[in-house]
Write an enzyme that holds these catalytic residues in place. Structure first.
Site, PDB file in Angstrom:
ATOM      1  N   ASP A   1      33.580 -34.448 -50.844  1.00  0.00           N
ATOM      2  CA  ASP A   1      33.580 -33.515 -51.968  1.00  0.00           C
ATOM      3  C   ASP A   1      32.123 -33.138 -52.239  1.00  0.00           C
ATOM      4  OD1 ASP A   1      34.466 -32.263 -54.523  1.00  0.00           O
ATOM      5  OD2 ASP A   1      33.374 -33.965 -55.383  1.00  0.00           O
TER       6      ASP A   1
ATOM      7  N   ASP B   1      30.628 -31.326 -55.679  1.00  0.00           N
ATOM      8  CA  ASP B   1      30.172 -31.527 -57.056  1.00  0.00           C
ATOM      9  C   ASP B   1      30.541 -32.914 -57.560  1.00  0.00           C
ATOM     10  OD1 ASP B   1      28.960 -28.952 -57.835  1.00  0.00           O
ATOM     11  OD2 ASP B   1      30.965 -28.153 -57.451  1.00  0.00           O
TER      12      ASP B   1
END
Length: 216
Positions: free
Chosen positions: A9, A11
């Site tokens: 991922d 953020d």
């Protein structure tokens, strides 16, 4: 190696951006005279595609005002995104994994334009061989992003791991039939993440790097 394909991922996992996202959501609500979600509600939606995030964070928002909300969110987020930094140790960890022969990829709730800007700004683009974004796939926790990445490289599910800081990341991994690693320094709290049974729950980039050295 156990995990040929390591999917990150963005953020809250690689980039220290969770606080900025929360503030941008809240500022956009104020601009449009909407009820402002508290920090926990706004943080919960990090990792989702933008429209799905707005549906949860601002449930009273009518569909005909989505674009106005998106525009105000982007205005506030982009005003400061050039000041956001990677978590300490991220470049070195990724460089080591890349040199060791792992295939590195990104699965993110960001738009394609947003991820491209972030890759350029961070200098990490050369380390990733593929990516999937929320405006070209179903939003997390749908398994499409991971299914496409494993298919692109011909990697078996058992040789793939998803690393993220939210329940959306971990549930996407579960839905795709791949292992997950949780990191607790991003958007969602430790107790919430452990509900989704990640292989491990790490509390810093240093811990994550050590785990990957030993077990990936």
């Amino acid at each position: 190696m156990k995990y040929e394909l390591i999917v990150f991922d963005w953020d809250g996992t690689l980039l220290d951006s969770a606080g900025a996202i929360v503030q941008a959501i809240q500022a956009a609500c104020r601009d449009l005279d909407l009820a402002v979600p508290d920090d926990n509600r706004a943080r919960h939606v990090i990792g989702l595609g933008l429209v799905d995030a707005l549906r949860h964070a601002v449930p009273e928002l009518m569909p005909d005002r989505y674009q106005a909300m998106v525009d105000r969110y982007r205005y506030h987020y982009l005003a400061g995104d050039h000041r956001l930094t990677l978590f300490s140790g991220v470049p070195q960890m990724l460089e080591r994994l890349h040199a060791a022969g792992h295939i590195l990829a990104v699965a993110t709730g960001k738009s394609r334009a947003g991820l491209e800007r972030a890759l350029d700004h961070s200098g990490l683009r050369p380390l990733f061989q593929a990516s999937r974004c929320a405006d070209e796939c179903h939003s997390k926790p749908h398994p499409q992003m991971l299914a496409e990445l494993t298919a692109e490289f011909g990697i078996a599910n058992e040789s793939t791991v998803m690393i993220g800081d939210t329940s959306h990341d971990l549930l996407m991994a579960s839905n795709a039939g791949v292992d997950s690693l949780a990191v607790t320094y991003g958007a969602h709290a430790h107790d919430h993440l452990t509900e989704y049974k990640p292989v491990a729950c790490l509390h810093s980039v240093g811990e994550l790097d050590l785990w990957l050295r030993d077990f990936a």
